[in-house]
Design a protein around this motif. Structure first.
Motif, PDB file in Angstrom:
ATOM      1  N   SER A 165      33.738-101.124 -82.753  1.00 61.57           N
ATOM      2  CA  SER A 165      34.541-101.135 -81.785  1.00 61.57           C
ATOM      3  C   SER A 165      35.789-101.669 -81.639  1.00 61.57           C
ATOM      4  N   ILE A 183      36.466 -98.991 -76.864  1.00 62.15           N
ATOM      5  CA  ILE A 183      35.660 -98.112 -76.979  1.00 62.15           C
ATOM      6  C   ILE A 183      35.109 -98.533 -78.290  1.00 62.15           C
ATOM      7  N   ILE A 186      31.019 -96.547 -82.351  1.00 63.61           N
ATOM      8  CA  ILE A 186      31.554 -95.541 -82.995  1.00 63.61           C
ATOM      9  C   ILE A 186      30.922 -96.362 -84.663  1.00 63.61           C
ATOM     10  N   LEU A 202      28.340 -93.081 -77.996  1.00 62.46           N
ATOM     11  CA  LEU A 202      30.118 -93.806 -77.585  1.00 62.46           C
ATOM     12  C   LEU A 202      30.078 -95.035 -76.201  1.00 62.46           C
TER      13      LEU A 202
END
Length: 308
Positions: A165, A183, A186, A202
């Motif tokens: 992240s 974000i 991942i 995501l």
């Protein structure tokens, strides 16, 4: 009668697990969307820019000046339990976070294809997290990364996934405002179950928090988008500073609309909302949080942090 009660209890756990997977839509662990701290329950999943060391979903760019040890316990319906421990190690303009999150779905009775009892089996998920965040030398911006190793166990089956992240927070001191972006999740599959790869979506989170000028209130607004879902969620939460070292915490979200089963006015009002309170004294913080589901039922948790 005892066997009957045990089977009913196991069925409740199974139904909750099934609902988690069904709502996610893919072969995704339910703990991907679980909350591991009372503070997250209180804010109904919001407050992404507030420091919450035991939470997976806080912005990785959060900073803290206090070295602390924290632990959390969250009790979900049907006896599902989540436990967390974390250690914050601040240094000059940077922070290292070490944490473990664990959620246990319980022990289930095993049966073969002929409905003959076999050995019992358990199910659990564990996250080992290592985070790093720091303040930019030239700009009022902090940035951070959270490395997470995930272990999932269901009976004799297990899997491992690496998650990453990323986050950044812009601190506007003049207006006592923070603006952040993260974000999350991942993923890289290391050891999938039966070679079935989890399609972890995501998560994109945009958050704004502000300390109000004439009220002892810090208010937060968050927008969460998950790239495999059509629904986008908005969260609003706040932390009131009260006398005698107390804070009152609250939160709600637009999940109130998607989870509304129109069963009663009370469930509609309280659904997808959280409340909580914490007390701080001499570097010790104790917090309690409560979250109400829009479909009925509730979850509660306890936080403990010690600065040293």
């Amino acid at each position: 009668p005892d066997t009957c009660r045990s089977n009913i209890h196991d069925m409740k756990k199974f139904i909750i697990l099934f609902v988690f997977y069904y709502l996610n839509g893919d072969t995704i662990s339910p703990s991907l969307y679980s909350w591991f701290s009372a503070s997250k329950l209180s804010q109904a999943g919001g407050g992404n820019l507030n420091m919450s060391p035991n939470s997976r979903s806080a912005n990785p760019a959060n900073l803290s000046l206090s070295r602390s040890f924290s632990t959390s316990f969250v009790l979900y319906p049907a006896g599902i339990q989540a436990q967390s421990v974390s250690l914050l190690i601040p240094q000059s303009n940077r922070l290292i976070t070490v944490a473990i999150n664990h959620i246990s779905y319980g022990t289930f009775k095993g049966y073969d294809e002929n409905a003959i009892p076999t050995n019992n089996y358990s199910s659990s998920d564990t996250w080992m997290r290592l985070g790093y965040s720091r303040l930019s030398k030239n700009l009022p911006i902090s940035y951070g990364i959270s490395n997470q190793l995930y272990f999932s166990k269901l009976g004799r089956y297990s899997s491992k996934i690496f998650y990453l992240s990323l986050g950044a927070i812009w601190n506007i001191k003049k207006y006592k405002t923070n603006i952040g972006l993260s974000i999350d999740d991942i993923s890289i599959n290391i050891s999938p179950i039966n070679n079935v790869t989890e399609k972890s979506p995501l998560r994109y989170n945009i958050g704004v928090s502000k300390k109000l000028e004439y009220l002892p209130l810090k208010i937060s607004v968050d927008y969460l988008s998950i790239n495999n879902k059509k629904n986008k969620d908005y969260f609003i939460s706040g932390i009131f500073s009260l006398p005698k070292n107390l804070n009152f915490i609250w939160g709600t979200s637009t999940r109130k609309l998607s989870q509304n089963i129109k069963e009663s006015v009370i469930k509609t009002i309280l659904g997808s909302s959280g409340v909580g309170i914490n007390y701080k004294d001499n570097g010790i913080i104790i917090g309690y949080g409560l979250y109400f589901y829009g479909t009925g039922g509730w979850t509660n948790g306890l936080d403990l942090s010690i600065n040293f």
